[in-house]
Design an enzyme around this catalytic site. Structure first.
Site, PDB file in Angstrom:
ATOM      1  N   LYS A 136      67.732 135.869 -29.564  1.00  0.00           N
ATOM      2  CA  LYS A 136      68.573 137.052 -29.384  1.00  0.00           C
ATOM      3  C   LYS A 136      70.049 136.655 -29.464  1.00  0.00           C
ATOM      4  CE  LYS A 136      65.608 139.619 -26.109  1.00  0.00           C
ATOM      5  NZ  LYS A 136      65.362 140.828 -26.901  1.00  0.00           N
ATOM      6  N   ASP A 141      63.492 140.931 -17.602  1.00  0.00           N
ATOM      7  CA  ASP A 141      62.311 141.219 -18.414  1.00  0.00           C
ATOM      8  C   ASP A 141      61.009 141.041 -17.619  1.00  0.00           C
ATOM      9  OD1 ASP A 141      61.625 142.298 -20.831  1.00  0.00           O
ATOM     10  OD2 ASP A 141      61.409 140.374 -21.873  1.00  0.00           O
ATOM     11  N   GLU A 143      57.464 139.568 -27.717  1.00  0.00           N
ATOM     12  CA  GLU A 143      56.570 138.715 -26.930  1.00  0.00           C
ATOM     13  C   GLU A 143      55.825 139.476 -25.840  1.00  0.00           C
ATOM     14  OE1 GLU A 143      59.678 139.165 -26.227  1.00  0.00           O
ATOM     15  OE2 GLU A 143      59.509 139.615 -24.095  1.00  0.00           O
ATOM     16  N   ASP A 176      63.698 136.290 -21.328  1.00  0.00           N
ATOM     17  CA  ASP A 176      63.404 136.562 -22.738  1.00  0.00           C
ATOM     18  C   ASP A 176      64.608 136.183 -23.593  1.00  0.00           C
ATOM     19  OD1 ASP A 176      62.520 137.414 -25.162  1.00  0.00           O
ATOM     20  OD2 ASP A 176      62.546 139.568 -24.686  1.00  0.00           O
ATOM     21  N   ARG A 199      54.379 142.390 -25.696  1.00  0.00           N
ATOM     22  CA  ARG A 199      53.099 142.982 -26.088  1.00  0.00           C
ATOM     23  C   ARG A 199      52.011 141.914 -26.232  1.00  0.00           C
ATOM     24  NH1 ARG A 199      55.742 145.574 -31.331  1.00  0.00           N
ATOM     25  NH2 ARG A 199      57.472 145.622 -29.874  1.00  0.00           N
TER      26      ARG A 199
HETATM   27  N1  BES Z   1      62.457 142.578 -23.578  1.00  0.00           N
HETATM   28  C1  BES Z   1      62.731 143.139 -24.848  1.00  0.00           C
HETATM   29  C2  BES Z   1      62.969 144.648 -24.799  1.00  0.00           C
HETATM   30  C3  BES Z   1      64.210 145.093 -24.085  1.00  0.00           C
HETATM   31  C4  BES Z   1      65.381 145.306 -24.795  1.00  0.00           C
HETATM   32  C5  BES Z   1      64.192 145.358 -22.738  1.00  0.00           C
HETATM   33  C6  BES Z   1      66.510 145.735 -24.136  1.00  0.00           C
HETATM   34  C7  BES Z   1      65.321 145.781 -22.074  1.00  0.00           C
HETATM   35  C8  BES Z   1      66.483 145.981 -22.771  1.00  0.00           C
HETATM   36  C9  BES Z   1      61.554 142.898 -25.782  1.00  0.00           C
HETATM   37  O1  BES Z   1      60.834 141.733 -25.571  1.00  0.00           O
HETATM   38  C10 BES Z   1      62.116 142.785 -27.151  1.00  0.00           C
HETATM   39  O2  BES Z   1      62.824 141.851 -27.410  1.00  0.00           O
HETATM   40  N2  BES Z   1      61.790 143.736 -28.003  1.00  0.00           N
HETATM   41  C11 BES Z   1      62.275 143.759 -29.339  1.00  0.00           C
HETATM   42  C12 BES Z   1      61.106 144.078 -30.231  1.00  0.00           C
HETATM   43  C13 BES Z   1      61.427 143.929 -31.687  1.00  0.00           C
HETATM   44  C14 BES Z   1      61.542 142.481 -32.045  1.00  0.00           C
HETATM   45  C15 BES Z   1      60.312 144.592 -32.457  1.00  0.00           C
HETATM   46  C16 BES Z   1      63.327 144.858 -29.433  1.00  0.00           C
HETATM   47  O3  BES Z   1      63.182 145.879 -28.793  1.00  0.00           O
HETATM   48  O4  BES Z   1      64.328 144.630 -30.109  1.00  0.00           O
HETATM   49 ZN    ZN Z   2      60.892 140.960 -23.680  1.00  0.00          ZN
HETATM   50 MN    MN Z   3      61.673 140.056 -26.589  1.00  0.00          MN
END
Ligand code: BES
Ligand code: ZN
Ligand code: MN
Length: 466
Positions: A248, A259, A320, A241, A322
């Protein structure tokens, strides 16, 4: 490391004989009572150990007095921790053979075997110098079959941890599909990009478009002899991811090979079923792909159509998971199962809320959620319920589509939950967010740094108890 059972460990010439000690009580070995308790005042707190040379007074070279805490507080979880701590201690002193002569009032074989296997775990595949470990452990006062069950759980966790620890360059969507196809005791169907498109999985497909690694939709099926219940488990399988075009920052991207920890959990559980033969039908589902910002990448503002016909405005390409789960949920609901459980490293918000101590759980059936939480307690994993109030959907409202994939940052774990709920129909459903528990940046409890196999113990027990 080989794990054996024998009731005559007192006469084994092992490097170390581990015995238990409850706070305020004597042990089964006079030597230990004389030196550890009477002379040195060892208290026997849970996880503390005391090492004693035996100088030929008994066949074992050393005795490791293992603190087990208070007798009335000692259960399966404590047994696992106690064995884990003593095996770690044995590794430090380069022991090769060990025996456990615990006398704790119950059969600690399953927890003992799990504790030993967790202590033995290392991800040293890419290291020239491998980690030192024990060759052999013998447990006394346990049943052969409980140790066997523990080994089954230990193997399932190792399977999941190895996969989640692997670099993304190795654990690609195609690799996950290949692994699924090689699992014995299940039938596996793998769908490629064209088939995913034909199945109408527009949300999942969009996420995969920025990567040169093609997506793989994986469906494993295990059928027990007298099927009493049908369960589908879905694992988030984002093999890397990057965030996509909403890239990111480097520090957040560093561990994003994890992920696919939900997918790794599902694969570990599916791989273990043949050893337990439960009377259940289990579907293991993974919508595997990478989230990358390549030329074909999906873009903020795109409108996607999921398998159930609902439309989604892309607000942030980093939300992504969800999107892939949405299509996998619709697919799972069409299988005619009684229950669907999805497990996903879904939101940073869940990690902020619960840290590494507990996974978030939410869903549409209080009884099912409660049963998963209770199963977790007995397996050594904590789950904390988060709400799915309809207010959380307010920030997901879109002017041009049925919903957006993200909204307000606040309440992010629940917002993701209500998003997923839009794709659940006529089935009992629970969603488990393991963003905080799947991967550790420092050793904690019975885990080294890295992947923990979060969810494996609980989901496997849950299936076996169904
Ligand atoms: N895979 C990440 C969530 C995550 C963050 C898992 C840290 C493990 C450690 C997910 O896909 C993500 O990026 N979520 C975003 C959502 C946001 C854009 C609404 C997040 O949590 O920042
Ligand atoms: Zn993710
Ligand atoms: Mn993500």
């Amino acid at each position: 490391m080989e794990i054996k059972v024998s009731n005559d460990v007192k006469n084994l010439a092992v490097d170390v004989l581990a015995i238990n000690m409850f706070e305020g009580e004597k042990t089964s070995q006079e030597l230990a009572n004389t030196y550890a308790i009477d002379r040195d005042g060892f208290k026997g707190k849970l996880g503390e150990t005391y090492l004693l040379q035996t100088y030929g007074q008994i066949p074992a070279q050393k005795i490791l007095v293992t603190g087990c805490g208070k007798r009335d507080e000692f259960g399966e979880n404590e047994a696992r921790i106690a064995v884990y701590k003593s095996v770690k201690k044995m590794q430090q002193m380069f022991a090769k053979t060990a025996a456990f002569d615990f006398d704790c009032g119950f059969d600690y074989g399953k927890s003992g075997a799990i504790g030993a296997m967790l202590a033995d775990y290392a991800f040293d595949k890419y290291k020239s110098k491998k980690a030192a470990g024990l060759d052999e452990i013998t447990f006394a006062n346990v049943l052969e079959e409980s140790v066997k069950a523990g080994i089954g759980f230990g193997k399932a966790m190792k399977f999941a941890r190895d996969l989640a620890n692997e670099p993304a360059a190795y654990a690609t969507p195609s690799k996950l599909a290949e692994i699924a196809q090689n699992i014995e005791g299940v039938t596996t169907e793998v769908y490629n990009k064209d088939e995913i498109e034909r199945m109408g999985m527009g949300a999942y497909l969009a996420v995969s478009k920025g990567s040169v690694e093609p997506p793989r939709f994986i469906h494993m099926k295990y059928t027990g002899k007298n099927v009493k219940k049908k369960i589908a488990i879905i694992g988030k399988g984002i093999c890397f991811d990057s965030g996509g075009l909403d890239l990111k920052p480097p520090s957040s991207m560093l561990t994003m090979r994890d992920d696919m920890s939900g997918a790794a959990c599902v694969l570990g559980v599916m791989n273990a079923l043949k050893e337990f033969n439960p009377d259940v039908e289990v579907h293991g589902i993974i919508a595997a792909c990478e989230n990358m910002p390549g030329c074909g990448a999906y873009k903020p503002g795109d409108i996607l159509t999921a398998k159930n016909g609902k439309t989604i405005e892309v607000d942030n390409t980093d939300a992504e998971g969800r999107l892939t789960l949405a299509d996998a949920l619709v697919y799972a609901c069409e299988l005619g199962v009684d229950e669907v459980i999805d497990i996903a490293t879904l939101t940073g918000a869940c990690m902020v809320a619960l840290g590494t101590a507990a996974a978030g759980i939410m869903g549409n059936d209080e009884d099912m959620i409660h049963r998963i939480i209770e199963t977790g307690k007995n397996s050594g994993e904590k789950f904390w319920q988060l709400p799915l109030y309809k207010e959380y959907f307010d920030s997901l409202k879109s002017d041009i589509a049925d919903m957006k994939n993200t909204g307000s940052r606040n309440g992010g774990a629940s917002a993701a939950g209500v998003f997923l709920q839009e794709f659940v129909k006529d089935v009992k459903w629970a969603h488990i967010d393991i963003a905080g528990t799947a991967f550790l940046d420092k050793p904690e409890k019975e885990f080294i740094k890295g992947a923990t196999g979060s969810g494996v113990r609980t989901l496997l027990s849950y299936i076996l108890n169904s």
